[in-house]
Design an enzyme around this catalytic site. Sequence first.
Site, mmCIF file in Angstrom:
data_model
loop_
_atom_site.group_PDB
_atom_site.id
_atom_site.type_symbol
_atom_site.label_atom_id
_atom_site.label_comp_id
_atom_site.label_asym_id
_atom_site.label_seq_id
_atom_site.Cartn_x
_atom_site.Cartn_y
_atom_site.Cartn_z
ATOM 1 N N LYS A 1 46.390 37.787 28.705
ATOM 2 C CA LYS A 1 46.129 39.147 29.215
ATOM 3 C C LYS A 1 46.529 39.255 30.683
ATOM 4 C CE LYS A 1 41.754 40.865 28.977
ATOM 5 N NZ LYS A 1 41.234 41.557 30.167
ATOM 6 N N SER A 2 46.101 38.302 31.501
ATOM 7 C CA SER A 2 46.403 38.363 32.938
ATOM 8 C C SER A 2 47.906 38.382 33.177
ATOM 9 C CB SER A 2 45.816 37.149 33.654
ATOM 10 O OG SER A 2 44.417 37.191 33.610
ATOM 11 N N ARG B 1 50.590 41.435 34.709
ATOM 12 C CA ARG B 1 51.460 41.183 35.862
ATOM 13 C C ARG B 1 52.932 41.332 35.498
ATOM 14 N NH1 ARG B 1 46.520 38.910 36.407
ATOM 15 N NH2 ARG B 1 45.758 38.285 38.472
ATOM 16 N N ARG C 1 31.867 49.328 37.354
ATOM 17 C CA ARG C 1 32.202 48.052 38.004
ATOM 18 C C ARG C 1 32.551 48.246 39.480
ATOM 19 N NH1 ARG C 1 35.813 44.564 34.078
ATOM 20 N NH2 ARG C 1 35.210 42.981 35.582
ATOM 21 N N ASP D 1 35.994 33.512 32.390
ATOM 22 C CA ASP D 1 35.915 34.416 31.234
ATOM 23 C C ASP D 1 35.414 33.707 29.973
ATOM 24 O OD1 ASP D 1 36.814 36.554 32.707
ATOM 25 O OD2 ASP D 1 38.920 36.195 32.232
ATOM 26 N N ARG E 1 27.070 39.488 31.844
ATOM 27 C CA ARG E 1 27.245 38.488 30.774
ATOM 28 C C ARG E 1 26.134 37.444 30.724
ATOM 29 N NH1 ARG E 1 33.880 38.050 30.736
ATOM 30 N NH2 ARG E 1 34.119 39.886 29.399
ATOM 31 N N ARG F 1 34.303 39.970 24.898
ATOM 32 C CA ARG F 1 34.126 38.510 24.815
ATOM 33 C C ARG F 1 32.754 38.148 24.235
ATOM 34 N NH1 ARG F 1 38.833 36.987 26.714
ATOM 35 N NH2 ARG F 1 39.651 38.011 28.579
HETATM 36 C C1 S3P Z 1 41.524 38.305 36.115
HETATM 37 C C2 S3P Z 1 40.654 37.744 37.003
HETATM 38 C C3 S3P Z 1 39.240 37.484 36.702
HETATM 39 C C4 S3P Z 1 38.980 37.560 35.203
HETATM 40 C C5 S3P Z 1 39.616 38.740 34.544
HETATM 41 C C6 S3P Z 1 41.127 38.699 34.745
HETATM 42 C C7 S3P Z 1 42.928 38.531 36.527
HETATM 43 O O1 S3P Z 1 38.451 38.507 37.316
HETATM 44 O O2 S3P Z 1 37.585 37.577 34.965
HETATM 45 O O3 S3P Z 1 39.348 38.744 33.155
HETATM 46 O O4 S3P Z 1 43.780 38.789 35.656
HETATM 47 O O5 S3P Z 1 43.202 38.435 37.727
HETATM 48 P P1 S3P Z 1 37.883 38.354 38.828
HETATM 49 O O6 S3P Z 1 39.019 38.412 39.749
HETATM 50 O O7 S3P Z 1 36.953 39.526 38.972
HETATM 51 O O8 S3P Z 1 37.173 37.047 38.835
#
Ligand code: S3P
Length: 741
Positions: free
Chosen positions: A323-324, A328, A424, A617, A648, A694
Amino acid sequence: MAAINKLLVVGLGLIGGSVALAARKAGFAEQYLGVDLAQDERQGALTLGVVDQASDRLEELVPDADLILLAVPVLAMESVLQALKPHLKSSAVITDVGSCKASVAEAAVRVFGELPPRLVLGHPIAGKEKSGVSAADAELFLQRKVILTPAENTDPQALQLVRALWQETGAEVLEMPIDQHDQVLARTSHLPHLLAFSLVDTLARRDERLDIFRYAAGGFRDFTRVAASDPIMWRDIFLANREATLGALDEFLEGVQRLRTAVAEQDAEELVSTFTHAKSARDYFTALLNETGYQTMQNQTINFVTQPGAGPVQGQIRVPGDKSISHRSIMLGALAEGITRVKGFLEGEDALATLQTFRDLGVLIEGPHNGEVTIHGVGMQGLKAPQDPLYLGNSGTSMRLLAGLLAAQNFDCELTGDASLSKRPMGRVADPLRLMGAEIEAAEGGRPPLKIKGGKPLKGIHYDLPMASAQVKSCLLLAGLWAEGETSVTEPAPTRDHTERMLQGFGYPVKKEGATASLVGGGKLTACEIDIPADISSATFFMVAAAITPGSDLTLEHVGINPTRDGVINILRLMGASLELSNQREVGGEPVADIRVRYQPLKGIDIPEDQVPLAIDEFPALFVAASCASGTTRLRGAEELRVKESDRIQVMADGLQALGVDCTVLEDGIDIQGKGEAEAVFTSASLECHHDHRIAMSFAVAGLRASGSITIKDCATVNTSFPGFADLACSVGFKLEAKTV
Ligand code: S3P
């Protein structure tokens, strides 16, 4: 008990007749009356049981009526209002079903001298090409929308009565201002009718014998279906909604002219760009209609239900893309010069929210098709102002990273999200961006929506992150691409470094010195190929599944094992899990491996604090593993878990307790008493996951060691990160059903 005594319908056609039938079915009134000038419609209405009494004279039936529904063509409204005015009883409420509202309101003002407080204008978005009372249908409004357009002086009781009428027909009742109604309808209903009439008329004129229609296939049929509608009714609508229709028509003509030029000049790029944009909008609409898309998933309730006796977990699978990295790839691909091709893109709602956002910012993106996406980069200065607020659904990563990128553009924009995202904290990105010179307005408590002012020159800063957050780090580095001088970020503990790696992959130099990453603004990105590995966070559910279910042997292919993400592997190994990595290689700057997990009893551990950001996560699933270990597992230094898609720590603790596991909640962590020796660790329960994807999947994994069935409510958000989770889980031995309720 009926809500009123007498409902009078003026105009016994399709709509008026259908309202009467539906109201009668629901027992809304004691008696149903109808006025219509046409003898056959009156007769039909009596024969079909639509009304109990019918007349051609208003004065005969109006004096007794409690609620009067005007279902006559919009241009006839004024004369009907004039004719019924002297006979109205003072408590009577009037409503209508006209397709445009301003002209009806103006007619009422001419007749009554003001908009009467007991007149509630409305419009059901429903119909058929057939007309007349013989086509009336008690189910016509079921699950359709009805728009009411009350004015400031509308009597609340009258509004309530009209609302109740429509609710009884099964419709969903909405309210909006008159102008907005007319603008929206001009574009979504009136314009398409005009175009359908026009196309059929044009073709018919070219070929008087209508031979051409013999060769017309589905496309023509779909496009022109509404040209069979009632000409008089539509004449009235265009005359009544003249201004809004003209506006919509002008916009449309501009669009057609643009396409004409593109065809004439053989501008393939413009054609693909327009069609792709339209296709994605149409796909979104189709998803809405089929109730499978993102927006409706939010309205749809999906529960997971597990059954006992599942497992062992066996097979060889590949979970969806990271996902990350997917987020990007779209962001950097859009800003690059040239065409970026992506493989393995996660077609989950979060990553799709980012993709849609860049389309809204004027970037041509093809796909995704089977994980392949092609992005036609527009360069560092090429983004265009979006028309509307950018909606990011459930995706915190989209909002935080985009905040940095958009703070540096020369246009204003607004970022919004769903209920969970709207809670958030965004101050963590807005505050340092303001230090760089950005102008950002957030809602109370630094929450979304974020309103970002364009045209603010940014300057590089050094920032010490107050929390270990890759999103904040990435946000600032992205803003730094346009900032004057150097932007540097120091993190208190290592967090995922996909942004830094991918920037380098796009040819943008990023300096890494210990805990600090820095870059100098003003450079450019060059398009490249990206192969996205499977998401270790999604693989985690299956690693834990195999690690807790006796007899399991499962291989997960092509998983990203970036050292800033591999905390789950380290923690599971410390707990005694059997994890074997093979086929290790580097793909597009990211390390990947196949991971084989075999069941072996687990033991409770004190989770090393330095592993927390590396597994941030993965804790919901690790809590399930801890429950199945022998002894206590202790987690500390994990307060960030409280501001994820849900709290969580608390939500998992509540669920585990309901499943019969002892745990103690702390501000920054949790102690879990494992029940490793027990054959069934969890009892049967019905659980809340607070729309957290999750947590939903973690409790589904718990089902593998449960003595009975577990129901997990509200799991639709699993689609944000892992579309197809339940099917894939069943293919390796879960007993899990995703039930739409
Ligand atoms: C992510 C960073 C993390 C993670 C999120 C994805 C990212 O969050 O929990 O699911 O893609 O940079 P935080 O930066 O709030 O820790």
